[in-house]
Scaffold this active site. Structure first.
Site, PDB file in Angstrom:
ATOM      1  N   HIS A 117      -0.721   4.596  -2.048  1.00  0.00           N
ATOM      2  CA  HIS A 117      -2.192   4.624  -1.992  1.00  0.00           C
ATOM      3  C   HIS A 117      -2.630   4.278  -0.572  1.00  0.00           C
ATOM      4  CE1 HIS A 117      -6.178   2.889  -3.872  1.00  0.00           C
ATOM      5  NE2 HIS A 117      -6.403   3.838  -2.991  1.00  0.00           N
ATOM      6  N   ARG A 152      -5.390   3.272   1.341  1.00  0.00           N
ATOM      7  CA  ARG A 152      -6.755   2.766   1.118  1.00  0.00           C
ATOM      8  C   ARG A 152      -7.585   2.921   2.374  1.00  0.00           C
ATOM      9  NH1 ARG A 152      -6.942  -0.660  -3.807  1.00  0.00           N
ATOM     10  NH2 ARG A 152      -9.091  -1.051  -3.233  1.00  0.00           N
ATOM     11  N   GLU A 164      -2.206   8.613  -3.695  1.00  0.00           N
ATOM     12  CA  GLU A 164      -3.434   8.081  -4.297  1.00  0.00           C
ATOM     13  C   GLU A 164      -4.501   7.994  -3.231  1.00  0.00           C
ATOM     14  OE1 GLU A 164      -2.747   4.366  -6.157  1.00  0.00           O
ATOM     15  OE2 GLU A 164      -1.373   5.190  -7.615  1.00  0.00           O
TER      16      GLU A 164
HETATM   17  N1  PXP Z   1      -1.501   4.048 -10.714  1.00  0.00           N
HETATM   18  C1  PXP Z   1      -2.633   3.936  -9.999  1.00  0.00           C
HETATM   19  C2  PXP Z   1      -3.614   5.062 -10.040  1.00  0.00           C
HETATM   20  C3  PXP Z   1      -2.876   2.805  -9.192  1.00  0.00           C
HETATM   21  O1  PXP Z   1      -4.007   2.718  -8.476  1.00  0.00           O
HETATM   22  C4  PXP Z   1      -1.889   1.787  -9.145  1.00  0.00           C
HETATM   23  C5  PXP Z   1      -2.103   0.609  -8.269  1.00  0.00           C
HETATM   24  O2  PXP Z   1      -2.179   0.998  -6.937  1.00  0.00           O
HETATM   25  C6  PXP Z   1      -0.725   1.960  -9.898  1.00  0.00           C
HETATM   26  C7  PXP Z   1      -0.560   3.083 -10.693  1.00  0.00           C
HETATM   27  C8  PXP Z   1       0.381   0.943  -9.895  1.00  0.00           C
HETATM   28  O3  PXP Z   1      -0.093  -0.251 -10.430  1.00  0.00           O
HETATM   29  P1  PXP Z   1       0.809  -1.558 -10.320  1.00  0.00           P
HETATM   30  O4  PXP Z   1       1.041  -1.791  -8.850  1.00  0.00           O
HETATM   31  O5  PXP Z   1      -0.044  -2.602 -10.952  1.00  0.00           O
HETATM   32  O6  PXP Z   1       2.075  -1.279 -11.063  1.00  0.00           O
END
Ligand code: PXP
Length: 251
Positions: free
Chosen positions: A47, A49, A74
């Site tokens: 991701h 950001r 993401e």
């Molecule tokens: N999926 C999405 C769309 C997310 O935004 C995130 C967190 O960045 C995750 C999965 C993974 O979440 P976690 O890091 O809590 O396992």
């Protein structure tokens, strides 16, 4: 249907969080992606950001260049992120809501309320060859909106279920899990490919993995935390075992 392969996407954001806490280059999130590949992950999720608090632009460039696994990029629905995604051409672009002040992605995207903002972004990503995924709540209204927008994939936000489970709120957790089950069923009936993610741990992955319509789980924070104690590859391998056992029990 339950015997279908459930893909595991490993989110490497928090390797970058640790790197950025010190500045410099270590630990390297791309090295984590290589380790995930060795451990049998089916994809890498990252991701970028708006505030670059973990993944940076050059991480995305290196991931696309150096990693053979499909990249799930993401991104917030902004012109800046769209330009980066169009250049990187990731396998998948997962559109998430983003607010600067939040610690992590706190809720799902409002695919219905933001239709007019999302529609051109989704069509440009799709025309550019990326599969578009929308990170939404387990809500039929949002699933209908995803179809109207032409998204191929939705990722259901399972963070609330994972939090309720961790708090020991059994009835509320079960109700939330049922909402996720129904959304997965409804989404698949609409022709969407349904994924799930956020907050998944060894304790919560079993009930989620047992949902037959789910095709992919994206898991990050817990795996990177476990990696401190057992190493990243063993942590991913153990998560995979939990997923396989849950699918086998459900078959
Ligand atoms: N999926 C999405 C769309 C997310 O935004 C995130 C967190 O960045 C995750 C999965 C993974 O979440 P976690 O890091 O809590 O396992």
């Amino acid at each position: 249907m339950t015997s279908q392969h459930l893909r595991l996407g490993v989110n490497i954001d928090h390797v970058a969080t640790i790197r950025n806490a010190r500045g410099g280059e270590l630990p390297d999130p791309v090295r984590a992606a290589h380790a995930a590949a060795r451990a049998g992950a089916d994809g890498i999720t990252a991701h970028l950001r708006e505030d670059r608090r973990h993944i940076r632009d050059e991480d995305i460039e290196r991931l696309t260049r150096e990693i053979d696994l499909p990249l799930n990029f993401e991104m917030a629905a902004t012109e800046e992120m769209l330009a980066i995604a169009l250049k990187a051409k990731p396998h998948a672009a997962c559109i998430v809501p983003e607010r600067r002040e939040e610690r992590t992605t706190e809720g799902g995207l409002d695919a219905r309320g933001q239709h007019n903002q999302l529609a051109p972004i989704i069509s440009r990503l799709t025309e550019n060859g990326s599969r578009v995924s929308l990170f939404i709540e387990a809500d039929p209204v949002q699933l209908d909106a995803a179809v109207l927008l032409g998204a191929q994939v939705v990722e259901l936000h399972v963070g609330r279920y994972c939090d309720l489970h961790a708090e020991g709120a059994r009835e509320a957790a079960e109700a939330e899990l049922n909402r996720i089950r129904e959304a997965a069923r409804y989404g698949a009936s609409l022709g969407l490919e349904v994924h799930a993610g956020h907050g998944i741990t060894y304790d919560t992955v079993g009930d989620i993995a047992a949902i037959p319509e789910l095709m992919e789980l994206n898991i990050g924070h817990f795996l990177i935390g476990e990696a401190i104690f057992v190493g990243l590859e063993p942590a991913i391998a153990e998560m995979r075992q939990h997923m396989l056992r849950a699918r086998a029990r459900a078959a």
